[in-house]
Enzyme design. Sequence first.
Site, PDB file in Angstrom:
ATOM      1  CG  ASP A  27      -1.341  -4.038  59.583  1.00 60.42           C
ATOM      2  OD1 ASP A  27      -2.275  -4.805  59.883  1.00 60.42           O
ATOM      3  OD2 ASP A  27      -0.579  -4.252  58.626  1.00 60.42           O
ATOM      4  CG  ASP A  41       3.606  -2.010  47.404  1.00 58.62           C
ATOM      5  OD1 ASP A  41       3.533  -2.942  48.243  1.00 58.62           O
ATOM      6  OD2 ASP A  41       3.086  -0.892  47.591  1.00 58.62           O
ATOM      7  CG  HIS A  65       2.806  -3.387  51.606  1.00 60.09           C
ATOM      8  ND1 HIS A  65       2.077  -3.266  50.439  1.00 60.09           N
ATOM      9  CD2 HIS A  65       1.984  -4.032  52.474  1.00 60.09           C
ATOM     10  CE1 HIS A  65       0.891  -3.812  50.594  1.00 60.09           C
ATOM     11  NE2 HIS A  65       0.810  -4.282  51.818  1.00 60.09           N
ATOM     12  CD  GLU A 115       1.758   1.085  51.458  1.00 58.10           C
ATOM     13  OE1 GLU A 115       2.343   0.185  50.822  1.00 58.10           O
ATOM     14  OE2 GLU A 115       0.523   1.232  51.423  1.00 58.10           O
TER      15      GLU A 115
END
Length: 261
Positions: A67, A136, A138, A143
Amino acid sequence: MEVIILPDPGRIGSLAADAITALITRKPDAVLGLATGSSPLAVYDELVSRYEAGQISFRQARGFTLDEYVGLPADHPERYRNVIDTAFAARVDFAPGAVQGPDGLADDIPAACAAYEAAIRDAGGVDLQILGIGTDGHIAFNEPGSSLASRTRIKTLTRQTRVDNARFFGGDLDQVPTHCLTQGLGTIMEARHLILIAMGRSKAEAVHHLVEGAVSAMWPATVLQMHPHVTVLLDDAAAQRLQLVDYYRETYRAKPAWQGI
């Protein structure tokens, strides 16, 4: 999915480096998927040590990052292409241009994403992908709510991810970009071997969902349950929410040495 629980980052880094060393030994032109963040650093440090000792070479290998932030200047120290150079790529002998990342400065973002997908495909796909996991759930910058079949694209970062990453920007949340380019979950799932590393108590809830929860876009990493070759490397703190923790320890202790990971 194989779950391996080890006592410290050094052991985790060494085991992951063993898998990469074995891959490069049998396939010198292997394609590696490189992750940023704190989780893979022990792996990169171990690989650099082995390179300096003459035990491994990356001259023929290629690398693709997961990314990139959108809009960070090319010379910004937190631009992920620069982070990978600092942590690993520039410390070993990759050929010039052998490590690529998504173009977060492209004028045509959709075209840049399509070009990145094509570059991975033209390289023959990723042989081994290193991954971390967010608090979370990801992976890369996919996400919660991301499509489990998603491809490389632009994403808006959640506030939680930006808060988690603010430590890399001097603690200033306003300096953390709001958008990124990321390989999609579908893209990541095409890698032939996935090694996910998680350490620390803050990752325990996400690891619980990853390993023992239902597959759900709300916890994107759970899609890895559907992959045929995933290795999850954890420290004790990250493993503390797992119901089958004793079983995972027993199976690893009983594993034949020849099997590798």
